[in-house]
Design an enzyme around this catalytic site. Structure first.
Site, PDB file in Angstrom:
ATOM      1  CG  ASP A 167     -27.973  38.523-117.324  1.00  0.00           C
ATOM      2  OD1 ASP A 167     -27.400  37.052-116.896  1.00  0.00           O
ATOM      3  OD2 ASP A 167     -28.886  38.599-117.827  1.00  0.00           O
TER       4      ASP A 167
ATOM      5  CD  GLU B 237     -24.660  34.826-118.062  1.00  0.00           C
ATOM      6  OE1 GLU B 237     -24.951  33.761-118.433  1.00  0.00           O
ATOM      7  OE2 GLU B 237     -25.178  36.005-118.322  1.00  0.00           O
TER       8      GLU B 237
END
Length: 642
Positions: free
Chosen positions: A350, A379
């Site tokens: 993330d 990400e």
């Protein structure tokens, strides 16, 4: 003097060879062509590695090519970005030639001022993405909204002060405090890992080979990006025994599991910070003597601390803290090692742009030591080759960090084209820029998504920019036709397609939380589902659509396409694959057909191409020319087995 009397095209092998990103210590030949010049004083290449001094190389005339100058350079022994432009002096006057205003490579521009430079990505083939990953299709699951596997529909272990929706079809909501704007109660629908296990046959039939889970570790929220305990499955989803069973059953069906790792911050309501006092541990918020205190940055203990985007529920961690790295990466029961031991095949990091490069490198190193076939996805929302985050150039694709990134640029390109924001040439230029900037193995491992939990549903977006005079049914039919084109594009383009749960059956929704509705079991759009199944099956059946060479094509403003080809049994990555050629085309025009006449002799000199989307249609190629008509909002997938 002609407007374009200096010419260089970084997308053309004649002018830059080899194309695109290159390894360390690789020879690169650069050429420039000059026209209508009576006297050339000097032609110079100025090139430099980012952060280092500039170097000038005098270019020499190329024998047998009038007006062409060339120079050969060798890329440095270390990774990074090279930048270059050209300087031409004629009759004592100097000119520059550099990148175009869009900074997309290809044909550049003449200037009398310092120009925008071209980019060459220099990488090392240290640890390449695992080959199995190129062949996969990903399915992203937001667990609470996918399926409740309990026979009686009972919600597992509801959290205190939470809202449990009585009806699966309800809209998600945020219940906020009117004064502070903070979340007062989290809403839940009751999806769990038992439900995912029960739906594995559905995912197998769809053609899925990877499940990517949004975070599944214990947390107070429904999205779980506020981790409370990295070593514990959230009780509303199940427990580790259920997860192990799910991993094993998925593996039997040829489906791998990838987990979402949130390592830039934790929840304030966590074992580690424990601001709310809900855990028996001594958290960093409670005491400077906490074993977790060094993980966090306090400006004024305990209430003023560094947090993610200013949200005090998400205190940032110091990822380079030795204790934190031992906990996440190196320890015997580290987060990384613990969950790899359950049989998962990788992680999605993330907010990778908020993780230090050093942390990502160490994470990947240990990941590959534990399982060389595991995959690491980051990400990233922009071009990952030249991303700058917090003033630092990132090193995602230099060979020591990520195997893949979330390809949001792909999503934007598809939407921009289908909604009429960009024409086919602009699409070609944008895609070629990514192709040029990314090392080839990474271009083919990109996580190509059309939807995710962070953006509006793709079908909802594709309902935009439609004429007002159309009725609701016409608009719906056109948006579905657009989605079919987008899916055709996604499933035949280099990279790893990713489907956000429910997109394959027409689930709609705008921004968060409406893009996180429950999967509409029993209310699916079966026509759309059959299309997804068909497109995934075709992709899985044809090597050329996964790892074949990619050649971008554009015809007029409304028609874009590309060629995929495997020649002599070797694909674009040097793997031995079945030789064949595919041509993919789509017409975005809502009302008008387009007739295409094109020379494709480079790829198919003669013969017949069959349309895999309409087996009754064949295109005859004579003398390398094909002629076809694309109806409004029609795509074609033409293939010729070699």
């Amino acid at each position: 003097m002609a407007r374009n009397w200096i010419y260089h095209n970084s997308h053309d092998l004649f002018y830059r060879n080899p194309f695109g990103a290159v390894p360390c210590n690789q020879q690169v030949e650069l050429k420039i062509k000059l026209q209508l010049i009576s006297k050339i004083d000097t032609v110079t290449l100025r090139i430099w590695k980012e952060g280092e001094d500039k170097n000038d190389f005098i270019m020499t005339p190329l024998q047998g090519e009038e007006g062409v100058y060339f120079v050969q350079i060798t890329t440095p022994p270390t990774t990074g970005l090279l930048w270059y432009y050209f300087m031409v002096v004629t009759n004592g006057r100097g000119y520059y030639y550099g990148n175009n205003v869009a900074k997309q490579g290809g044909i550049g521009e003449i200037s009398e001022q310092l120009p925008r430079p071209y980019q060459i990505t220099v990488y090392q083939n240290k640890v390449l993405p695992p080959t199995w990953f190129y062949d996969a299709v990903i399915y992203q699951i937001f667990v609470d909204r996918f399926y409740n596997g309990n026979e009686d529909g009972k919600v597992l272990n509801p959290k205190k002060n939470s809202l449990i929706h009585a009806h699966w079809e309800n809209d998600p909501i945020y219940i906020k405090d009117e004064k502070t704007g903070r979340i007062a109660r989290w809403d839940f629908f009751g999806g769990n890992l038992i439900g995912v296990k029960k739906k594995l046959p559905y995912l197998k039939d769809l053609g899925i080979r990877i499940i990517y889970f949004n975070p599944i570790f214990e947390a107070q929220s429904n999205h779980k990006y506020d981790t409370g305990d990295y070593h514990k499955i959230d009780p509303m989803f199940g427990d580790e025994e259920i997860f192990l069973d799910l991993v094993n059953e998925a593996k039997k069906l040829g489906i791998s599991i990838i987990l979402d790792g949130v390592f830039s911050h934790t929840g304030s309501d966590s074992i580690y910070f424990n601001k709310e006092g809900n855990y028996p541990s001594i958290g960093a918020y409670q005491s400077k003597n906490s074993p977790y205190f060094s993980w966090y940055r306090f400006n004024e203990f305990p209430d003023w601390y560094d947090c993610w985007w200013g949200i005090d529920l998400l205190p940032n961690v110091n990822e380079l803290d030795t204790s934190y790295q031992n906990f996440v990466i190196y320890g015997q029961n580290s987060v990384l090692k613990h969950w790899l031991s359950t049989g998962i095949k990788g992680w999605r990091l993330d907010v990778a742009d908020e993780l230090p490069d050093t942390f990502i490198k160490r994470f990947k190193e240990v990941l590959k030591e534990q399982d060389s076939e595991a995959v690491l996805i980051g990400e990233v929302w922009e071009d990952a080759s030249n991303k700058i985050s917090y003033g630092q150039r990132r090193e995602y694709f230099y060979g020591e960090e990520l195997d893949s990134v979330t390809n949001y640029p792909f999503r934007k390109i598809v939407i921009d084209f289908l909604l009429g924001h960009k024409d086919a040439f602009a699409v070609h230029s944008t895609l070629m820029s990514l192709y040029e900037n990314y090392p080839i193995h990474y271009f083919y491992s990109l996580m190509n998504l059309l939807g995710s939990h962070d953006v509006p549903r793709i079908l909802t977006v594709l309902q935009e920019e439609l004429p007002q005079h159309l009725n609701l049914e016409q608009k719906r039919n056109m948006s579905i036709a657009r989605l079919k084109i987008a899916t055709l594009w996604q499933m035949t383009f280099p990279g790893v397609p990713s489907i956000y749960y429910g997109d394959e059956v027409g689930l709609q929704g705008g921004n968060d939380p409406f893009n996180r509705r429950g999967y509409p079991w029993g209310r699916e759009n079966h026509d759309l589902l059959e299309w997804f199944q068909k497109m995934i099956a075709i992709r899985n059946d044809y090597d050329v659509l996964r790892t074949g060479e990619w050649i971008s094509l554009f015809f007029d403003s409304d028609v874009y396409g590309f060629v995929r080809q495997i020649k002599d049994g070797l694909d674009a990555l040097g793997q031995r694959r079945k030789a064949n050629t595919a041509i993919v085309l789509f017409n975005r025009n809502l009302f008008e057909e387009r007739r295409i006449v094109s020379d494709i002799s480079k790829w198919v000199p003669n013969g017949r191409l069959k349309n895999l989307l309409n087996l009754h249609e064949e295109i005859v190629i004579e003398d390398g020319v094909f002629i076809l008509t694309l109806k409004p909002l029609e795509g074609k997938l033409l293939i010729r087995d070699q």
